[in-house]
Every structure is written in C-alpha cells, then in structure tokens.
Design a protein around this motif. Structure first.
Motif, PDB file in Angstrom:
ATOM      1  N   LEU A 125      91.226  26.361 -29.001  1.00 38.87           N
ATOM      2  CA  LEU A 125      90.362  27.544 -28.936  1.00 38.87           C
ATOM      3  C   LEU A 125      89.030  27.289 -29.641  1.00 38.87           C
ATOM      4  CD1 LEU A 125      92.984  30.361 -29.659  1.00 38.87           C
ATOM      5  CD2 LEU A 125      91.839  29.905 -27.479  1.00 38.87           C
ATOM      6  N   ARG A 162      91.292  34.674 -32.327  1.00 44.29           N
ATOM      7  CA  ARG A 162      90.579  33.871 -31.330  1.00 44.29           C
ATOM      8  C   ARG A 162      91.328  33.791 -29.991  1.00 44.29           C
ATOM      9  NH1 ARG A 162      85.951  30.956 -33.068  1.00 44.29           N
ATOM     10  NH2 ARG A 162      85.489  31.675 -35.162  1.00 44.29           N
ATOM     11  N   GLU A 170      88.524  38.648 -27.172  1.00 44.93           N
ATOM     12  CA  GLU A 170      89.208  37.621 -27.944  1.00 44.93           C
ATOM     13  C   GLU A 170      89.804  38.260 -29.174  1.00 44.93           C
ATOM     14  OE1 GLU A 170      87.040  34.160 -29.031  1.00 44.93           O
ATOM     15  OE2 GLU A 170      86.802  33.438 -26.979  1.00 44.93           O
TER      16      GLU A 170
END
Length: 778
Positions: A125, A162, A170
């Motif tokens: 990520l 995230r 997110e």
C-alpha cells in the motif's frame, strides 16, 4: 589446504547473516520507507465528530485516520482472523503461509489463499510494486523495513488507515463514515466483518453497488472465524442472519467556508474538530437556501451563531449557496471587509455610559447639523429634536450618534474597539465622525465577537472555532454599561414602575445599512447566543431598498426562533443577566439632565432611566456651542427685579434666579413656553446687564412660510434674494435637502428657481439653530 578451504567456507557462512544485516541497514538508510511522502488529507469535524468537509490528497483520495483504540476489538479479531492470524508472532513474513499458498497453487492450479501478511500488504500500500520476482523481493525488503522501524500496533494502524475501500476511500475511518454514516467505534459486528473483507476487492465488493457480493464475502469471513473458533457459534449465527445494507455513499458537505478557513490556518493537521453543532448547521444552511429565491439576483447571505457563554461558534454559513457561482458562493462574507452601517452605535453608547458622559435618558439632539465637512442625516430624512439616549439608540438615529462621537472622539472610539480585536478600516485611514455611521469597513466575525461584551459583563471575547481554542477576553466596558445597552437593544431600556427586572433578557438586536444600500445587517444577542446576519452582493453593487430592518431582521428573528425552540426542547435553563449593583434607576429632568423636584419650574420634562454608579451628568451640548456662552445650554444665572425683568446683579432689589436652558438647536422642536425667548426675561432698561449680548433667534428673511411665488410673465425662472436675521456665525442654506451655499453672517443668498412645485428651504447656523420655510413656485 583443504582445511583452509573448509574454514573459509564456514567463515563465509558465519559472516553472511552479518553482511546481509549490514546490507539491509545500508539499503534502509539509502531508501527510507515512504510513509510520510503522501500528502495528508484533512477532515473537518463537527462538535459531535461528524465529518463536515474533507480535503483529499493530490490523487483525490480521502483518509480519515483513526487509532486502534477507536475501532472495536471485534473488528480487529475479524481482520486478523481472516487476513493474518499470526500477525503478532512473525517478523513480517510468514514462511508457513508462503509454503501453504505455493502448495495450494501447485496442487489445484489456482490461487486458493495468499501468502502475504498484513505487514506485506502495508508495504504494498505504501509503495505498489510489479507482480514480478523483482517486485516481490522489493515488497519483502519494504516489509522488513516496516518491522524494523515500527511496532506491530503501529503497522496495524497503518493498515487500517491505508486499506482501499473503493473509489477514493482509504482506511476504515473514511469507509465507515461514507458507507455507514457513523464512526468506526460504533460499527456492529456485521459491519465490522464487512469492513474487514472489503479491501480484498474494494471495487468488486462495494456494498453500495453490489450488496450481494459484499454479503457473500462477509459470510466467507464468518466461516473463517467459525473454523478457527475466534467467535462463538451463536454470535456468528446472529451476524450471518443480518443483511448487508449501507447508505448511498455521500461526501460530507457542511460548512465549506469554515472548513476552508481552518484548513488554511492548520494545513498540516489531518483531523480538525470544530465547535460547530452539525444539526444546527444543517438547519441554517437549509434556511439560507430557502431565502435564496426571495433575495435579488447575485445576492448572498452570511450567518454566524456563537454561544456567548463560552464563545464557541455553533454555526458558520459564509454564503447563501457554496455551489452558486452566480451569487459568488465561494466568497466567505463572514471574513469579508464590509461597511457595518449603524451596528457600531451600541459600543459608542456603552462607552459614553461607562464614562459618565450620559445616562440612559440623557437629552440628545436629533437636529440638522454640519461638522468637519461631513453632513449626516437620519436614515428617514426626518428629525425628532430632543430625544433620550435610549430612544436614539433603539431607533438608530444618526445625528445623536454623531453628537456623541464628536464628544467622545473618533480616534479614541476606534482604538478601544481595536484593543478587543474589532478592526476598522477606511480609505483615508484616519478615524472620523463617519465611522459611527458605517464610514469604515469591518468583518462580521470580529463584529459579532465584540458584541459578546453586552452578554459577558462588558468583556469582549474572541471566537472559539475549536474546543482546544482558549477563551480569551478583555474588558471593553463596565458591566453596568453593558447591561444597560443590552436592555436598550431588547426594547426594555426604561426602568419598570411596578415590577422587578427579569434576569433573563430577550432578544436584543441592532441593524445596520451601509451607504448606497450595499449591506444589510442585523446583530442580535439572545439569552444564550450571539447572532450575526449579513445580506448583500459580494461584489458591492447596491440593492435599492435593501435595509437592515427590512432584509436582515426577519432572518435574524427566524434564527432566534430556531435557537430558542432548541433550548426549550433540550430542557436547558437559559443563562441569566441580573442587574449589576452599579446600575440604579433615576428620574431626571430635561433640559438640565439633573435630578430635580417635579414641581421645580426648571423641570420641563421628567425622564426615568438607568444611571451607572449614580453618575448623573448634565445635558450634553454641541461642540460648536460649548465655547459660545450666549448660545450654551444648561444653567443660566440671572438677576431679576420685583417686576420679573432682568437686571444687573448690583441693581437695587435684584434677586438671583437659575434658569435651565434647552440646547439652542432644539428651539424649533420644543414647546413655545420652553424656548429661550420665553424663559429669559426682558432686560430692564433702567438697570441693564453691562456688556450682555442677548440671544437672537435665527430667521429667514425675504420669503415667508407657505408663500406662493411666481416668475415674471414670459420668464421660466425666478430669483429670490434671501437673507438671515439673528443666529450666530456662518450659515448653511439647503434647498430640498441639498446644500446650495455656505455664507458668512449678513451675506445675502441669491436663489434662482427653475423647477416648479413645492420647495423646502432650510437655514442652519453654527449654534445649531435652524429656520425652515416651505413655499410653492407656481
């Protein structure tokens, strides 16, 4: 030789881990983790934690950061149980999971389960990689960096903030608010399982678009939780019976201009919690939209509501419609510099009360005047003559305010307001008399904050936009003056005769209308709240007929009704404002302004009002007459004989007498028996007062009142030769409200008329006297 080779191999074998570790440290130094490389998104929260506005990053992504303490334990149980049961036991890479995933792929020919840990997912990520062997090695390196620099809880926190949740979302915080309309701390078990699995395929499993897919994925997680006995069977059964249903995804859009203001002030703060009441903000934004169609084109509206008990801002409507470019919706009129009109007058009256210049029923003069090249007139173009201070403030009369401003001082007035944060600006930059009538610009937030002095015992406090903002206040005026002004603004400015004064003060308000009808204001103080309302065009173009009383007051009263109903529904006791000990009821007499017996012949009119610290000042006069004893108001000491005629003090049988005189400028508005010509006896020529210059009334000569005048036959215009008699100093001649000439004493006015009809002629001298003539040109 063989022994050496064997030792060398073992040496390399023993040193390899150390060399690998040193290589890792070097690579870690050269290629640090990109944890902070992404721009922080911002979320502006209401007082209850509801997101009001969001500012995404450069890619349009919105994150709402939360801590592990802000999510339920059962969410973490579902997440770890499904994604990485050994998260707290491995070093970022789970070799058993990798072997298991590889074996499943070889035996089935498809991916049955992944080998990535949560740490590896966080690494991906933070820095996406190609699905190649080199890309996988890069992911492993980043994962080891994570484990080296961060604790397990910190890595888990990075993941929940995230993880992708579809579209531009997110993190669990953004997903919970967008899909469920509540914070993560309040999600149910079913919602927790759903949010745990969504990052696996956020676009394919979006619950607002594909609820069936989302439910199937949720049930898959429940099966895993049952398999590993993470949750009891009865809980899993209850959760499985619940259908997946979410709100249509929506972006928080509330108080946008306040959000922009705070974002600019705190650009690096990801979460900004405000003091805004979300439900009140919704209500007032809806009310603004309802007013939109009632206002002229290109008009905007601003509303500011503040709880004056702690100065927290409860509603901030900076424009009538943020999305309406035709009405300049993105211009924040709460911060704009605009003329405040007459909204500054209460401060001037408060200062004058506080310093003993006036009490609430002091005699002021609402008469035509000229001062310092500025010729104000009342808004209704009429004049009331003698008025009390309370009435002149309540009616927002301009000329009494100018009289007070001239005595108090424009620079001194402006400086006092500046000290509590209310700044005034003008083109010339030099404070002058026009400031009290809106001749300078101010900002709504500063103006409303300064009005807090009338509800906080004379202390003006700064606005608090966030709970962490300190309460900063400074004494602007005494509590007695603040109490009296607030009573006047609420329409209760006179002491009651047979009842006590209520400690709860109803809504008091002051209007303002700027020159050219560009700004309409209403600023109010109710038992708990300060309310500011502005209406006008942000580009400054005038709106003919727009006035504070007509345009802004109805909006103010609607808002006040909303606020007071809320107080009633919440069963909250209203704040009180009891009368300070420094305030007392007094009965004074006009024209002197002093306490006299009602039977005293110098008590022409009895007035009941409020005084501060028992200060009962004499009646104010105009600056123009203070230095002229002949025309000065107040007490006149004379001597009269037995016949009542005026004589010199040393004359035989002279008797001293005190006479209270009205200000000379009020001669045309008071009763004949109150005028100087009646009050001051005629001079006894047998024993006159030496060197005495008698008062002489100002009169227009050359035309009489209600006269009809005609031009000569064959002529379209008429010239009148006019003069003045009596009075003092220079003369100003006005025709139909317009100044036509300024002449010295004794000079004639040649007036040429071309327009037929009724005309009004007004003559004004330096002492404040006037004479008015109405005539008709046929």
């Amino acid at each position: 030789m063989k022994i050496w080779r064997w030792k060398k191999k073992w040496l390399v074998l023993l040193l390899s881990p150390f060399l690998l570790f040193l290589s890792f440290l070097l690579a870690d130094k050269l290629y640090p983790l990109p944890v902070t490389s992404q721009r922080t998104t911002q979320t502006i929260l209401a007082e209850n934690g509801t997101p009001m506005w969001r500012f995404a990053d450069e890619h349009g992504i919105w994150r709402y950061p939360v801590t592990l303490d802000e999510v339920p334990d059962y969410y973490l149980e579902a997440l770890l149980g499904y994604e990485d049961r050994w998260f707290y036991h491995h070093f970022g890479i789970n070799p058993f999971a990798i072997v298991r995933a590889a074996w499943q792929y070889v035996t089935t020919g498809r991916i049955v389960s992944g080998g990535s840990t949560l740490s590896m997912q966080v690494a991906r990520l933070l820095e996406p990689h190609d699905k190649t062997l080199l890309g996988k090695l890069h992911q492993v390196f980043r994962t080891l960096q994570l484990e080296w620099h961060y604790s397990k809880d910190e890595i888990l926190t990075l993941y929940i903030n995230r993880a992708p949740y579809g579209g531009t979302l997110e993190g669990i915080g953004a997903a919970s608010w967008s899909y469920l309309g509540k914070p993560p701390s309040q999600i149910t078990r079913s919602e927790a399982v759903l949010l745990a699995v969504l990052p696996q395929a956020p676009s394919r499993l979006r619950p607002d678009r594909y609820p069936e897919r989302a439910q199937a994925a949720r049930d898959k997680v429940l099966d895993r939780l049952a398999e590993f006995e993470i949750w009891p069977p009865e809980i899993i059964e209850q959760v499985a019976q619940q259908e997946v249903w979410v709100f249509p995804r929506k972006t928080p859009q509330l108080a946008p201009l306040l959000a922009r203001r705070l974002s600019q002030q705190y650009p690096r703060q990801p979460i900004i919690r405000t003091t805004i009441d979300a439900s009140l903000q919704y209500t007032l934004e809806d009310a603004a939209m309802n007013w939109k169609n009632r206002l002229p084109a290109k008009s905007s509206l601003a509303i500011l509501v503040v709880d004056h008990t702690d100065m927290t801002v409860k509603s901030y409507v900076g424009s009538i419609d943020f999305n309406d470019n035709g009405r300049f919706g993105q211009v924040d009129m709460i911060r704009a510099w605009r003329s405040p009109g007459s909204t500054l007058k209460p401060f001037l009256y408060g200062f004058a009360l506080d310093e003993g210049i006036i009490h609430s029923e002091s005699l002021l003069q609402d008469i035509p005047r000229v001062a310092s090249d500025y010729r104000p007139s009342n808004f209704d173009t009429g004049f009331s003559g003698p008025v009390g201070a309370a009435e002149s403030l309540l009616r927002s009369l301009n000329l009494p305010a100018v009289q007070l401003m001239e005595i108090y001082g424009a620079k001194r007035f402006t400086s006092k307001l500046y000290q509590v944060g209310l700044r005034l600006q003008s083109a010339g930059g030099e404070p002058n008399l026009s400031y009290i009538l809106g001749g300078a610009a101010s900002q709504m937030d500063q103006l409303v904050a300064a009005y807090s002095a009338f509800a906080r015992d004379g202390k003006a406090a700064q606005l608090r936009f966030m709970p962490t903002d300190p309460l900063i206040e400074k004494q602007l005026m005494g509590e007695g003056a603040a109490w009296v002004v607030r009573r006047i603004l609420s329409g209760d400015g006179r002491p009651p005769l047979n009842r006590s004064v209520s400690d709860i003060v109803p809504l008091g308000w002051k209007t303002g209308t700027s020159y050219g009808f560009r700004d309409a204001w209403a600023v109010g103080v109710n038992p708990r709240y300060l309310i500011g309302v502005w209406v006008g065009r942000p580009d400054g173009t005038p709106i003919v007929g727009q006035q504070g009383r007509i345009t802004a007051v109805p909006i103010l009263e609607q808002i006040n009704g909303i606020l007071m109903n809320r107080e009633l529904n919440q069963y909250r006791p209203l704040p009180t404002d009891p009368k300070p000990d420094s305030v007392s009821s007094v009965t004074t007499c006009w024209p002197s302004g002093e306490v006299l017996d009602k039977e005293d012949p110098n008590c022409h009119r009895s007035q009941r009002g409020w005084a501060i610290n028992q200060m009962i000042p004499p009646t104010l006069d105009m600056v123009s007459t203070l230095n002229n004893p002949t025309y000065r108001a107040g007490w006149l000491k004379i001597w009269v004989n037995e016949q009542g005629l005026r004589v010199a003090a040393d004359c035989s049988g002279a008797i001293e007498k005190q006479i209270a005189l009205w200000p000379v400028g009020l001669e045309k508005w008071i009763q004949p028996n109150e005028r100087r010509s009646t009050l001051i006896p005629q001079m006894d020529q047998d024993c006159p007062v030496p060197g005495e210059s008698n008062y002489s009334q100002l009169l227009v000569t050359g035309i009489i009142n209600n006269q009809f005048v005609r031009a000569l036959p064959g002529h379209n215009e008429l010239t009148l030769s006019l003069n003045s008699q009596g009075g003092f100093g220079s003369r100003w001649w006005f025709l139909d409200g317009e100044l036509i000439d300024t002449l010295r004493e004794g000079a004639k006015l040649e007036l040429t008329l071309t327009k037929r009809g009724v005309h009004n002629l007004l003559l004004l001298d330096e002492s404040g006297q006037i004479d008015r003539i109405k005539f008709t040109f046929e």
